[in-house]
Design an enzyme around this catalytic site. Structure first.
Site, PDB file in Angstrom:
ATOM      1  N   ARG A  87       5.433 -13.608   9.177  1.00 45.62           N
ATOM      2  CA  ARG A  87       6.052 -12.281   9.092  1.00 45.62           C
ATOM      3  C   ARG A  87       7.451 -12.298   9.695  1.00 45.62           C
ATOM      4  NH1 ARG A  87       1.993  -8.047   8.713  1.00 45.62           N
ATOM      5  NH2 ARG A  87       3.387  -6.531   9.659  1.00 45.62           N
ATOM      6  N   GLU A 115       0.883  -1.167   0.000  1.00 48.09           N
ATOM      7  CA  GLU A 115       0.000   0.000   0.000  1.00 48.09           C
ATOM      8  C   GLU A 115       0.918   1.213   0.000  1.00 48.09           C
ATOM      9  OE1 GLU A 115      -3.213   0.650   2.981  1.00 48.09           O
ATOM     10  OE2 GLU A 115      -2.871  -1.489   3.319  1.00 48.09           O
ATOM     11  N   LYS A 124       3.907   2.241  11.277  1.00 44.98           N
ATOM     12  CA  LYS A 124       4.018   3.582  10.675  1.00 44.98           C
ATOM     13  C   LYS A 124       3.681   4.673  11.682  1.00 44.98           C
ATOM     14  CE  LYS A 124       2.650   1.508   6.456  1.00 44.98           C
ATOM     15  NZ  LYS A 124       1.501   0.780   5.984  1.00 44.98           N
TER      16      LYS A 124
HETATM   17  P1  ATP Z   1       2.542  -2.848   8.209  1.00 45.65           P
HETATM   18  O1  ATP Z   1       1.208  -3.327   8.707  1.00 45.65           O
HETATM   19  O2  ATP Z   1       3.695  -3.496   8.880  1.00 45.65           O
HETATM   20  O3  ATP Z   1       2.683  -1.384   8.080  1.00 45.65           O
HETATM   21  P2  ATP Z   1       1.404  -3.526   5.772  1.00 45.65           P
HETATM   22  O4  ATP Z   1       0.927  -4.916   5.740  1.00 45.65           O
HETATM   23  O5  ATP Z   1       0.398  -2.496   5.994  1.00 45.65           O
HETATM   24  O6  ATP Z   1       2.629  -3.398   6.745  1.00 45.65           O
HETATM   25  P3  ATP Z   1       1.671  -3.481   2.998  1.00 45.65           P
HETATM   26  O7  ATP Z   1       2.100  -2.345   2.201  1.00 45.65           O
HETATM   27  O8  ATP Z   1       0.252  -3.888   2.946  1.00 45.65           O
HETATM   28  O9  ATP Z   1       2.108  -3.147   4.449  1.00 45.65           O
HETATM   29  O10 ATP Z   1       2.588  -4.751   2.753  1.00 45.65           O
HETATM   30  C1  ATP Z   1       2.932  -5.245   1.509  1.00 45.65           C
HETATM   31  C2  ATP Z   1       3.261  -6.705   1.657  1.00 45.65           C
HETATM   32  O11 ATP Z   1       4.276  -6.874   2.615  1.00 45.65           O
HETATM   33  C3  ATP Z   1       2.073  -7.497   2.144  1.00 45.65           C
HETATM   34  O12 ATP Z   1       1.983  -8.655   1.352  1.00 45.65           O
HETATM   35  C4  ATP Z   1       2.401  -7.830   3.558  1.00 45.65           C
HETATM   36  O13 ATP Z   1       1.872  -9.086   3.898  1.00 45.65           O
HETATM   37  C5  ATP Z   1       3.928  -7.872   3.536  1.00 45.65           C
HETATM   38  N1  ATP Z   1       4.471  -7.562   4.851  1.00 45.65           N
HETATM   39  C6  ATP Z   1       4.163  -6.512   5.627  1.00 45.65           C
HETATM   40  N2  ATP Z   1       4.831  -6.581   6.789  1.00 45.65           N
HETATM   41  C7  ATP Z   1       5.581  -7.702   6.756  1.00 45.65           C
HETATM   42  C8  ATP Z   1       6.484  -8.341   7.673  1.00 45.65           C
HETATM   43  N3  ATP Z   1       6.748  -7.831   8.867  1.00 45.65           N
HETATM   44  N4  ATP Z   1       7.079  -9.485   7.300  1.00 45.65           N
HETATM   45  C9  ATP Z   1       6.833 -10.016   6.088  1.00 45.65           C
HETATM   46  N5  ATP Z   1       5.993  -9.475   5.195  1.00 45.65           N
HETATM   47  C10 ATP Z   1       5.369  -8.330   5.506  1.00 45.65           C
HETATM   48 MG    MG Z   2      -1.476  -3.704   4.638  1.00 45.48          MG
END
Ligand code: ATP
Ligand code: MG
Length: 844
Positions: A536, A307, A546
């Protein structure tokens, strides 16, 4: 055929389990200290057992029964049931065979097992074609089974005669044929074979196996015929072969050592190693698989879908590596897809940063796409959803929807669920309402489009999720065109489908979403990609969210989103961590379905190892004291040649001028000698790195506060004495460093978020120490000019060349740590960051 509810199936299964339909009258089987007594066919069942078993959750006992029934030995059974997926497939294969209760010969059993290994738990339509051909002896070898499987698996409309063609059924290759073709091959390649002599024989075996006419020949025929022909051509082995062999042994010694510890790859084992092959993901409508495979050509297609509402963090590097890396490993393609369905949170800077970081990590998107590219198609499918009676417009408030979903006053789920009052309106009404939403006749919160799923399902993902909401926001790419935006749940699976994703890899918190993901693809009759979830990656001792980082930035605790003490990827890069170190680190952690919580010091240690083999060494002192040699002339000068990395010629060397005035670090001088102290002190001489003779103290100048301002020293050039230790020094013609920033952990505890008084109270007061008088030898300029040096690590799959940037100017400051240039540097002001210490801090 009657369809049984699950409970009925389980009940019949239980009966069958105790009274198996076995044709032999008594079979006593002793396995795992368990004794099953199975009387003869007391009940004849008219229904094929395959229908009964395939959907129920299988126990080991069920497997053991089935396997022993066909004649598998206890030992082999024991081995097979360790792998649940293979066991499940073998179980299904046995039950789909024409006579599931037959006992088979060893060869047939081994081929059925080979088929199960190919399937690895996947449901493959038309697999029975292969099973039947094994049982009736048409398929005779593993290769044939494998080819037959490949064919049925990639052809939803597979038929018997094509399967036979693809697997060479009925093709007879005699020993004479084999002899003839190998003979021809050897004649045609005589010169090369003579040149390589016996060392080339293993490769030759590989080559002749590729001769198309020999594809279906019995493999055991090849080696003796090759041996015979090679002997005829070269004569017996002589000293040429022996010498080569010994030489090779010597040369190969280190490599062989490596071989005993197989190189671990996260792509070939664990979660990723177990994934299905392209084309194997089950479909509600198998004909859609055909089109999918036509588009992908059978290649792996993945996507990384961030995102664009924030900077990526270290956890995302795992997601990047999983998605881009898996596709790359299998010769497939990975999209970078910006999931831009929340226009309010998106900003240009995030798009740019994400692209830049992926590039820095060494991955290239096959295509860069945006969920918003598909807003028109998504809208059309939303109308289709309504038209087929699977979508309705709901006007309930958020509170009302929560209550419908069974949310109790305390905010937990589990209360009684009930339908939204708008759930049963006609498609015509819903369509009209949805168009009103689209045309701006509803304000945000007044209407949503919901999916008509299954309120009786135990999964909250099936309780009529929202598909579209009204949002009066300007979109970064589509501007004012839309007043409604699709949700993640509606968008993600459909865009995966549009983009022909073969493996939609995401993190485990999406596990429940898999059901709604598949539901939506199926009701809309579109290709269904396979969503699979891995654990994760979290780094402990820091915060990644964030919102929490924003607070640290906004309240001035750190220098910005890329402050080297943070774990955003911008920060990690600025700190000087090389991309190859991150990838190697993640590779060693491997991928499973569990969350990996790792202390920051473990990442540091991987980085340290990486830097050790890829950086030159320079001499730098953080807190210099001037040393003047009293016994040499003013113009005294010795050029000291120092290799940039001792023992590694590819780094080269430089000359450093050793003159009357030099500088050492304040911490390397003491007024008094003590038992554990080996460096410079009155009465204790010390060696200077690579300088021929020691120096000793003659006199020390101090300021009014007692701080040493200058050491008058003697260059002991009359006789060689072995010093107790060597210290680093910096010549008079040095470079001044505006700031050396020594970054330490930002938080004091391993879990700052657990602190009752809040994580801001856990900040380490020494998280950044700044030295403003540091100096470095002038060769820094040469290292800077040569950077990025991109020195590859031998044998590593993760040598990621970097294109440039201050952070690529990296070096080891001898005895001090690993450093890189910070982006705050200018032509006149040099700023350095410490990447990691030289050794792990034992306190941690
Ligand atoms: P966060 O919640 O940590 O801010 P997010 O999931 O909102 O991260 P996205 O931009 O949606 O961030 O993530 C893009 C991809 O990265 C998604 O497929 C998500 O599953 C993966 N991702 C996010 N955080 C992690 C993590 N800590 N370890 C592995 N993959 C991750
Ligand atoms: Mg997300």
């Amino acid at each position: 055929m009657t369809l049984f509810p699950t409970s009925a199936i389980m009940c019949i299964w239980t009966i069958l389990h105790h009274l198996p339909i076995i044709s032999s009258s008594f079979l006593r089987c002793k396995l795992f200290n368990r004794s099953i007594h199975t009387p003869g066919s007391l009940i004849k069942f008219s229904m094929s057992p395959r229908i009964l078993f395939s959907r129920s959750v299988m126990s080991d006992d069920a497997f053991i029964d089935a396997f022993s029934r066909i004649g598998l030995t206890d030992k082999k059974t024991k081995e097979i049931i360790k792998n649940k997926k293979v066991s499940k497939s073998l179980f299904d294969i046995i039950n789909e065979a024409p006579k599931p209760d037959s006992i088979y010969d060893d060869k047939t059993i081994s081929l059925l097992h080979a088929l199960a290994v190919e399937c690895k738990g996947a449901d493959v339509p038309n697999r029975h074609l292969v099973t039947n051909a094994i049982v009736d002896g048409r398929l005779k070898s593993n290769l044939q089974v494998s080819e037959a499987y490949k064919y049925v698996n990639s052809h939803p409309d597979a038929n018997n005669s094509d399967m036979e063609k693809h697997s060479g059924v009925g093709v007879e290759v005699t020993e004479d044929d084999v002899r003839k073709h190998i003979g021809n091959y050897i004649n045609e390649n005589k010169q090369q074979i003579e040149a390589k002599r016996y060392a080339g024989v293993p490769a030759l075996l590989g080559e002749v196996k590729k001769i198309p006419e020999l594809k279906w020949a019995a493999p055991q025929l090849f080696k003796p015929i090759i041996d015979e022909k090679v002997l005829a051509l070269l004569g017996p082995k002589d000293e040429r072969d022996v010498v080569k062999k010994e030489k090779k042994k010597k040369e190969k010694a280190p490599a062989q050592k490596e071989k005993t510890e197989p190189v671990r790859s996260m792509f070939s084992e664990g979660f990723l190693g177990d994934l299905h092959k392209p084309g194997e993901n089950p479909q509600m409508y198998p004909e859609l698989m055909k089109e999918h495979l036509k588009f992908t050509g059978g290649k792996v297609f993945t996507r990384f879908p961030p995102e664009p509402n924030g900077y990526l963090h270290i956890g995302h590097s795992k997601a990047i590596m999983v998605n881009f890396g898996y596709a790359k490993y299998h010769g497939g393609n990975c999209y970078l897809r910006f999931d831009d369905t929340n226009p309010e949170a998106e900003e240009e800077v995030y798009f740019n940063s994400i692209r830049d970081i992926i590039d820095w990590l060494g991955f290239e998107p096959w295509k860069v796409t945006y969920s918003s590219d598909y807003f028109d198609e998504l809208y059309e499918l939303a109308e289709k959803l309504i038209n087929i009676g699977k979508g309705y417009v709901c006007h309930c408030t958020a509170e009302e929807v929560k209550a419908q979903r069974g949310m109790k006053p305390d905010g937990t789920l589990g209360g009684e669920r009930f339908a939204c009052p708008h759930r049963d309106r006609t498609p015509e009404v819903n369509l009209a309402e949805f168009r009103k939403m689209k045309n701006g006749e509803y304000k945000s919160g007044e209407a949503t489009l919901r999916m008509k799923q299954d309120l009786t399902s135990p999964s909250p993902q099936m309780w009529d999720l929202v598909a579209y909401r009204v949002l009066n926001a300007k979109h970064h790419r589509t501007g004012d065109k839309w007043l409604i935006y699709p949700t993640y749940d509606f968008t993600h699976c459909l865009v995966d489908s549009f983009e022909n994703i073969s493996h939609s890899l995401c993190t485990v918190e999406f596990r429940l979403s898999r059901e709604s993901y598949e539901w939506l693809c199926d009701v809309l009759h579109v290709y269904r990609p396979a969503q699979r979830e891995y654990g994760r990656l979290n780094i402990t001792g820091t915060v990644l969210s964030k919102r929490k980082i924003a607070k640290l930035v906004n309240e001035g605790y750190v220098r910005g989103w890329d402050d080297p003490r943070l774990f955003t990827l911008e920060a990690v890069r600025r700190r000087g961590v090389p991309p190859g170190a991150i990838l190697s680190f993640i590779n060693t952690l491997g991928v499973t379905t569990s969350t990996t919580n790792i202390q920051a010091v473990r990442l540091d240690s991987a980085v340290r190892n990486y830097l050790d083999s890829t950086t030159p060494r320079l001499m730098m002192v953080l807190d210099p004291i001037k040393v003047e040699l009293v016994n040499v002339n003013d113009d005294f000068k010795e050029e000291v040649e120092i290799p940039y990395k001792p023992g590694d010629a590819k780094f080269g060397s430089r000359k450093v001028s050793f003159t009357k005035t030099i500088y050492i670090d304040r911490s390397d001088y003491r007024d008094n000698v003590s038992a554990e102290y080996f460096r410079l002190a009155p009465g204790q001489s010390v060696g200077l790195m690579k300088v021929p003779f020691n120096i000793s103290v003659v006199k020390v100048d101090k300021d009014d506060n007692g701080n040493v301002t200058k050491i008058h020293a003697k260059y002991e050039n009359e006789e060689h004495k072995k010093p107790k230790t060597y210290i680093q020094w910096v010549p008079e013609d040095n470079l001044k460093i505006s700031e050396v920033r020594i970054q330490n952990q930002l938080f004091l505890s391993e879990n700052p978020l657990a602190l009752p008084e809040g994580y801001l109270k856990d900040i380490n007061p020494d998280s950044e120490l700044v030295y403003k008088n540091a100096i470095i030898e002038p060769s820094f300029a040469e290292i800077k000019a040569k950077s990025p040096m991109n020195i590859p690590i031998e044998g590593s799959e993760f040598n990621i060349p970097e294109k440039g940037g201050p952070y690529t100017v990296r070096f080891q400051a001898l005895r001090v740590g690993y450093f890189c240039m910070d982006k705050d540097s200018t032509d006149s002001d040099l700023v350095l960051n410490r990447i990691v210490t030289l050794k792990e801090d034992s306190k941690k």
